[in-house]
Design an enzyme around this catalytic site. Structure first.
Site, PDB file in Angstrom:
ATOM      1  N   LYS A 213       0.846  -1.201   0.000  1.00 44.84           N
ATOM      2  CA  LYS A 213       0.000   0.000   0.000  1.00 44.84           C
ATOM      3  C   LYS A 213       0.882   1.252   0.000  1.00 44.84           C
ATOM      4  CE  LYS A 213      -3.546   2.299   2.710  1.00 44.84           C
ATOM      5  NZ  LYS A 213      -4.437   2.237   3.879  1.00 44.84           N
ATOM      6  N   GLU A 219      10.767  -4.374   4.477  1.00 42.32           N
ATOM      7  CA  GLU A 219      10.892  -5.774   4.049  1.00 42.32           C
ATOM      8  C   GLU A 219      10.525  -5.925   2.570  1.00 42.32           C
ATOM      9  OE1 GLU A 219       9.285  -4.628   6.650  1.00 42.32           O
ATOM     10  OE2 GLU A 219       9.537  -5.910   8.420  1.00 42.32           O
ATOM     11  N   GLY A 273      -4.596  -2.105   5.255  1.00 40.66           N
ATOM     12  CA  GLY A 273      -3.796  -3.239   4.781  1.00 40.66           C
ATOM     13  C   GLY A 273      -4.422  -4.585   5.112  1.00 40.66           C
ATOM     14  N   ARG A 274      -4.915  -4.728   6.345  1.00 43.35           N
ATOM     15  CA  ARG A 274      -5.465  -6.028   6.760  1.00 43.35           C
ATOM     16  C   ARG A 274      -6.885  -6.240   6.264  1.00 43.35           C
ATOM     17  NH1 ARG A 274      -4.263  -2.564  10.746  1.00 43.35           N
ATOM     18  NH2 ARG A 274      -5.906  -1.739  12.079  1.00 43.35           N
ATOM     19  N   GLU A 359      -4.071  -6.701  15.136  1.00 42.44           N
ATOM     20  CA  GLU A 359      -3.608  -5.381  14.702  1.00 42.44           C
ATOM     21  C   GLU A 359      -4.769  -4.380  14.765  1.00 42.44           C
ATOM     22  OE1 GLU A 359      -2.094  -4.344  10.585  1.00 42.44           O
ATOM     23  OE2 GLU A 359      -0.169  -4.384  11.596  1.00 42.44           O
ATOM     24  N   HIS A 390      -3.674 -33.216  18.277  1.00 43.72           N
ATOM     25  CA  HIS A 390      -2.564 -34.066  18.711  1.00 43.72           C
ATOM     26  C   HIS A 390      -1.401 -33.233  19.215  1.00 43.72           C
ATOM     27  CE1 HIS A 390      -4.563 -37.699  17.313  1.00 43.72           C
ATOM     28  NE2 HIS A 390      -5.080 -36.889  16.409  1.00 43.72           N
ATOM     29  N   LYS A 510       9.730   0.049  13.726  1.00 43.85           N
ATOM     30  CA  LYS A 510      10.253   0.359  12.384  1.00 43.85           C
ATOM     31  C   LYS A 510      11.281   1.484  12.469  1.00 43.85           C
ATOM     32  CE  LYS A 510       5.902  -0.523   9.896  1.00 43.85           C
ATOM     33  NZ  LYS A 510       4.864   0.080   9.059  1.00 43.85           N
TER      34      LYS A 510
HETATM   35  O1  F6P Z   1       3.546  -2.644   9.774  1.00 39.93           O
HETATM   36  C1  F6P Z   1       2.213  -2.928   9.699  1.00 39.93           C
HETATM   37  C2  F6P Z   1       1.653  -2.690   8.330  1.00 39.93           C
HETATM   38  O2  F6P Z   1       1.496  -1.330   8.109  1.00 39.93           O
HETATM   39  C3  F6P Z   1       0.354  -3.426   8.142  1.00 39.93           C
HETATM   40  O3  F6P Z   1      -0.727  -2.751   8.653  1.00 39.93           O
HETATM   41  C4  F6P Z   1       0.330  -3.617   6.671  1.00 39.93           C
HETATM   42  O4  F6P Z   1      -0.592  -4.612   6.292  1.00 39.93           O
HETATM   43  C5  F6P Z   1       1.763  -3.984   6.410  1.00 39.93           C
HETATM   44  O5  F6P Z   1       2.504  -3.199   7.308  1.00 39.93           O
HETATM   45  C6  F6P Z   1       2.244  -3.783   5.002  1.00 39.93           C
HETATM   46  O6  F6P Z   1       2.133  -2.457   4.589  1.00 39.93           O
HETATM   47  P1  F6P Z   1       2.298  -2.059   3.068  1.00 39.93           P
HETATM   48  O7  F6P Z   1       1.212  -2.705   2.279  1.00 39.93           O
HETATM   49  O8  F6P Z   1       2.194  -0.566   3.046  1.00 39.93           O
HETATM   50  O9  F6P Z   1       3.659  -2.520   2.597  1.00 39.93           O
END
Ligand code: F6P
Length: 549
Positions: A213, A219, A273-274, A359, A390, A510
């Site tokens: 987004k 990452e 995002g979620r 979250e 199990h 972060k």
């Molecule tokens: O760090 C949390 C977060 O902002 C989530 O809410 C989101 O889903 C994820 O990182 C990834 O964010 P992006 O789609 O901006 O890379």
């Protein structure tokens, strides 16, 4: 449309809360055996159905009066008003001053929803059409890579909501996917993730989808750069246009990264995002199952949206599940909530729900910034049945912690092989029965169990479950299930008075990581100004990394 962060009355100060607290002792010491004995009709009365999804909530430690008081709480906290606010696009994400409009992502083409002066539905369908074009080209083999070959593998790079939704949906709907295409999902900053995901792929036949987004997540940008190098080293710089698609709300950042915005599919700030697996973030899902089945997925979401918006609370699945969650979390002291799908294809569903629930509702203050005053998000976890049985189910049966559990099953198997499915569902129903009713010492003794073992073999029971049953796992059904939990989260957030759509808690880590990174990579020993423990760990890492092995 800005929602002022108006102060709700503190939850604990309300008469509705007080009534629940007064009712608690009536229930706390009662066993589910007694509740069923007192009211055998609860097996019928404490069920609800919506969109073909059947909910049995009779094995919960609540009676008709408790349920009435919980429903009164929902009225008192104006859950209906808060549902209405979300559905009409009010700025329910107060701290970020924007709507949370995932419900718009699944509105039919004929609908209209004007938000901040713009009808968002045509926009949503323009993006869906663009996704469908890409998906058809990949699936039909007309999207050609730099060497003229068709695409055979799709690698989705993203993290959090930009990964968990896509990977969960791919796994869930794998049976409906194009089996000639390979799908890989890369999220972790650990290079192992991308190394393993690409090691047997041919860059010439691979499409990389960078899903982010913000298009700034460390990452994802790290993995995207590595993937870009992988493509460019094999095929040259010009290949990027044929091998990369970006999904983001930031065209400028996509361009700065080196992906032509013509290869970008957009979405909007009002999709969290979620809550984004049914937006352009679902591109990999659409490529896997095709546009028609993706439409069915959206129809499932929409059907549950309509149910949440219009069903009376006493028959409203998300509201009922939300209220029971509040009952256990805040009145019965449960800290965790288990979700066990008796469906192997839903293996990533609990992980998906962890982000959705924790979250969203892992908050300690209300939208107005006041302490919530009660506990909020439970710890959510789970594994597919029967595997969990199990391993950790022992603790559910005989441990000292109360953990309500959702058991999710389907009547029709995707693979009707032998007796597998009846065994699977028998196991699910048996777990619900054993958890609820257990085995008394008298029953254990009647088996001839030696006295020294009676306490060990006693099953206390009184451990609550919801059973969710549907015909079959389909794209439509998955849509209804995800929307169900989205709205459970919303209803609980509404009761607690919190902003379920922000996530400030993840920011500090972060920022600190960005500060630590140059201290790890510096050639000379850097001056360190963290706390003593962090300083020592940085020094230890540098020492171990540089040690001769
Ligand atoms: O760090 C949390 C977060 O902002 C989530 O809410 C989101 O889903 C994820 O990182 C990834 O964010 P992006 O789609 O901006 O890379």
């Amino acid at each position: 449309r800005r929602l002022s962060s108006h102060r709700m009355e503190p939850l604990r100060a309300t008469a509705a809360w007080d009534a629940l607290e007064r009712h608690l002792p009536v229930i706390a010491d009662r066993h589910l055996r007694d509740l069923f004995a007192a009211d055998p009709t609860r097996a019928e009365t404490m069920t609800a159905e919506a969109t073909g999804l059947h909910l049995d909530f009779s094995k919960h430690r609540i009676d008709a009066e408790g349920l009435r008081l919980l429903l009164a709480l929902a009225e008192d906290r104006d859950v209906a008003g808060q549902i209405d606010a979300m559905f009409r696009g009010a700025h329910v994400n107060v701290t970020e001053d924007r709507p949370a409009l995932h419900i718009a992502l699944r509105l039919p083409r004929s609908a209209s929803l004007v938000v901040d002066g713009t009808d968002v539905v045509p926009e949503v369908h323009r993006v869906l059409d663009r996704m469908a074009t890409i998906a058809e080209e990949i699936r039909g083999g007309t999207w050609r890579g730099a060497t003229g070959q068709a695409i055979r593998a799709v690698v989705n790079i993203g993290i959090g909501g930009s990964d968990l939704g896509p990977v969960m949906a791919y796994e869930a709907l794998r049976a409906y996917s194009d089996r000639d295409l390979v799908f890989r999902f890369v999220s972790n900053a650990d290079a192992t993730a991308i190394a393993e995901a690409t090691r047997d792929l041919d860059p010439a036949t691979t499409l990389v989808i960078v899903s982010s987004k913000t298009f700034s997540t460390l990452e994802t940008m790290t993995n995207a750069s590595t993937a870009r190098r992988w493509i460019v080293e094999a095929l040259g710089e010009a290949a990027v246009a044929r091998h990369f698609v970006a999904v983001s709300v930031h065209a400028d950042r996509v361009a700065a990264f080196g992906i032509d915005p013509a290869n970008m599919v957009g979405f909007w700030d009002w999709v969290g995002g979620r809550y984004s697996m049914d937006s352009a973030i679902g591109l990999s899902t659409m490529i896997a199952i095709g546009p028609a089945r993706f439409r069915e997925l959206l129809d499932g979401f929409h059907a549950m949206d309509e149910h949440y918006r219009s069903a009376p609370f006493a028959r409203n699945l998300p509201v009922l599940m939300a209220l029971l969650g509040v009952w256990y979390r805040d009145l019965m002291g449960a800290q965790a909530h288990g979700v066990m799908p008796y469906e192997q294809y839903l293996s990533r569903f609990p992980a998906y729900l962890q982000q959705l629930v924790m979250e969203s509702n892992g908050k300690r203050v209300t939208s107005a910034g006041d302490p919530v005053g009660v506990d909020t998000s439970p710890i959510v976890w789970g594994e597919p049945g029967t595997n969990g049985q199990h391993s950790f189910f022992q603790m559910l049966h005989q441990g000292t912690t109360l953990i309500p559990v959702d058991l999710i099953g389907f009547a029709q198997p995707i693979h009707p092989i032998g007796e597998h499915h009846d065994i699977l569902i028998a196991s699910m129903l048996a777990q619900a029965e054993a958890l609820a009713f257990g085995r008394t010492p008298a029953e254990v003794r009647a088996d001839g169990t030696p006295e020294a073992l009676v306490a060990h073999r006693e099953m206390p029971g009184n451990r609550p479950t919801s059973v969710l049953l549907a015909e079959r796992l389909t794209p439509y059904r998955l849509g209804t299930l995800v929307a169900l939990y989205e709205h459970v989260v919303h209803a609980q957030g509404a009761i607690w008075g919190i902003d379920s759509f922000d996530q400030w808690g993840v920011e500090l880590g972060k920022r600190l990581a960005a500060a630590i990174l140059p201290e790890l990579t510096a050639d000379a020993e850097p001056p360190l100004a963290h706390d003593p423990s962090t300083n020592a760990l940085i020094q230890c890492y540098r020492r171990l990394r540089d040690a001769e092995s």
